[in-house]
Design an enzyme around this catalytic site. Structure first.
Site, mmCIF file in Angstrom:
data_model
loop_
_atom_site.group_PDB
_atom_site.id
_atom_site.type_symbol
_atom_site.label_atom_id
_atom_site.label_comp_id
_atom_site.label_asym_id
_atom_site.label_seq_id
_atom_site.Cartn_x
_atom_site.Cartn_y
_atom_site.Cartn_z
ATOM 1 C CG ASP A 11 -2.068 0.926 1.130
ATOM 2 O OD1 ASP A 11 -2.274 1.505 0.045
ATOM 3 O OD2 ASP A 11 -2.794 1.092 2.134
ATOM 4 C CD1 TRP A 16 7.381 6.632 -2.359
ATOM 5 C CD2 TRP A 16 7.069 7.117 -4.527
ATOM 6 N NE1 TRP A 16 8.618 6.762 -2.943
ATOM 7 C CE2 TRP A 16 8.457 7.061 -4.264
ATOM 8 C CE3 TRP A 16 6.629 7.406 -5.815
ATOM 9 C CZ2 TRP A 16 9.407 7.278 -5.250
ATOM 10 C CZ3 TRP A 16 7.584 7.638 -6.805
ATOM 11 C CH2 TRP A 16 8.959 7.566 -6.511
ATOM 12 C CG ASN A 59 -7.540 -2.210 -5.988
ATOM 13 O OD1 ASN A 59 -6.629 -2.991 -5.731
ATOM 14 N ND2 ASN A 59 -7.853 -1.213 -5.168
ATOM 15 C CB SER A 187 -7.926 -4.222 2.768
ATOM 16 O OG SER A 187 -7.687 -2.978 3.380
HETATM 17 C C1 FPP Z 1 -1.717 0.307 -3.338
HETATM 18 O O1 FPP Z 1 -1.340 1.598 -3.621
HETATM 19 C C2 FPP Z 1 -1.291 -0.666 -4.311
HETATM 20 C C3 FPP Z 1 -2.100 -1.225 -5.261
HETATM 21 C C4 FPP Z 1 -3.458 -0.805 -5.543
HETATM 22 C C5 FPP Z 1 -1.655 -2.348 -6.077
HETATM 23 C C6 FPP Z 1 -0.272 -2.836 -5.912
HETATM 24 C C7 FPP Z 1 0.400 -2.753 -7.232
HETATM 25 C C8 FPP Z 1 1.715 -2.704 -7.431
HETATM 26 C C9 FPP Z 1 2.674 -2.819 -6.335
HETATM 27 C C10 FPP Z 1 2.294 -2.485 -8.763
HETATM 28 C C11 FPP Z 1 2.252 -3.610 -9.749
HETATM 29 C C12 FPP Z 1 2.164 -4.996 -9.210
HETATM 30 C C13 FPP Z 1 2.859 -6.059 -9.675
HETATM 31 C C14 FPP Z 1 2.623 -7.394 -9.093
HETATM 32 C C15 FPP Z 1 3.867 -5.943 -10.717
HETATM 33 P P1 FPP Z 1 -2.463 2.689 -3.600
HETATM 34 O O2 FPP Z 1 -2.657 3.159 -4.999
HETATM 35 O O3 FPP Z 1 -3.692 2.209 -2.931
HETATM 36 O O4 FPP Z 1 -1.781 3.786 -2.728
HETATM 37 P P2 FPP Z 1 -2.495 4.943 -1.910
HETATM 38 O O5 FPP Z 1 -3.260 4.269 -0.802
HETATM 39 O O6 FPP Z 1 -1.345 5.743 -1.425
HETATM 40 O O7 FPP Z 1 -3.367 5.690 -2.870
#
Ligand code: FPP
Length: 239
Positions: A11, A16, A59, A187
């Site tokens: 997360d 970031w 998502n 979650s």
């Molecule tokens: C949370 O960040 C992360 C995700 C929704 C998905 C995870 C995806 C990756 C790490 C990239 C690609 C994956 C692979 C397996 C190559 P967020 O967008 O919810 O962050 P935030 O809470 O700061 O908005």
């Protein structure tokens, strides 16, 4: 002691990027680099199962462009990592509702699953379009269907039979569950499988989660005393 099965809620990609005035996609791109690092490090230190929450069923509600970016990143990751997965004996398994995925993503996941099926050193589980409650519902439906066909009686249903209906049926329970970015919730991630897991929350945003961050989580786990309902004295005596 090293956890056999580590599961990570990755997360903080969006935050970031926002903190740096960048588009969210850039956070996901750097997040994919953290995935590579975590997989390599876990394999090097001897973790046997690493499960990563790559995309929740919830998502799908994100903007279309972001969903497409995430799917593209996943396909690229699978393409680029395949040789190393094979070389390092890493088997890839996908869990979640794969029928909801775009055909190109599903086909890629299945191709990599097939090509890495012999990997015996570590299992990398990608949870894609995954939601733990929905997975539990499906398991219940599978078991109910067996009961309807007379294969088993309702009173035969136990934890093992229910677990056998989950998409994680062939995996051991989660020992250590990590969540990055300071959020302290699960979650819908592996509710049955992580029932007895040790939980580790870190403020680190996923794109900053490096080898040292994984090592710190593993070191923290090694200091925990897992009692599974026993007293501390019993636990020490039983080893
Ligand atoms: C949370 O960040 C992360 C995700 C929704 C998905 C995870 C995806 C990756 C790490 C990239 C690609 C994956 C692979 C397996 C190559 P967020 O967008 O919810 O962050 P935030 O809470 O700061 O908005």
């Amino acid at each position: 002691m090293l956890p056999k099965h580590v599961a990570i809620i990755m997360d903080g990609n969006g935050r970031w990027a926002q903190e740096r005035g960048m588009p969210r996609g850039e956070g996901h791109r750097l997040g994919a680099e953290s995935v590579r690092r975590a997989v390599r490090r876990a394999r090097t230190v001897g973790v046997k199962y690493l499960t990563l929450f790559a995309f929740s069923t919830l998502n799908w509600q994100r903007p279309t462009d972001e969903v497409r970016d995430l799917m593209d990143l996943l396909v690229r990751f699978l393409d680029e990592e395949l040789p190393e997965l094979i070389e390092r004996g890493i088997r890839l398994v996908a869990i979640g509702e794969r029928e909801l995925l775009p055909e190109r993503v599903r086909a890629k996941l299945e191709a990599v699953e097939a090509k890495t099926a012999c990997g015996g050193d570590m299992t990398l589980v990608l949870a894609v379009s995954y939601d733990g409650r929905r997975d539990l519902v499906r398991a219940a439906q599978r078991v109910a269907e067996l009961a309807r066909r007379g294969v088993l009686l309702p009173c035969d249903v136990d934890e093992t039979i229910l677990a056998g209906g989950l998409s994680t049926a062939d995996l051991p329970d989660v020992d250590l569950l990590v969540r990055t970015s300071g959020e302290v919730r699960l979650s819908g991630f592996l509710p049955f499988e992580a029932c007895y897991a040790e939980l580790y929350f870190t403020e680190t945003l996923w794109p900053d989660f490096d080898e040292a961050a994984l090592d710190a989580a593993l070191a923290d786990f090694s200091r925990r005393q897992r009692r599974f309902g026993r007293t501390a004295e019993q636990t020490v005596a039983l080893g």
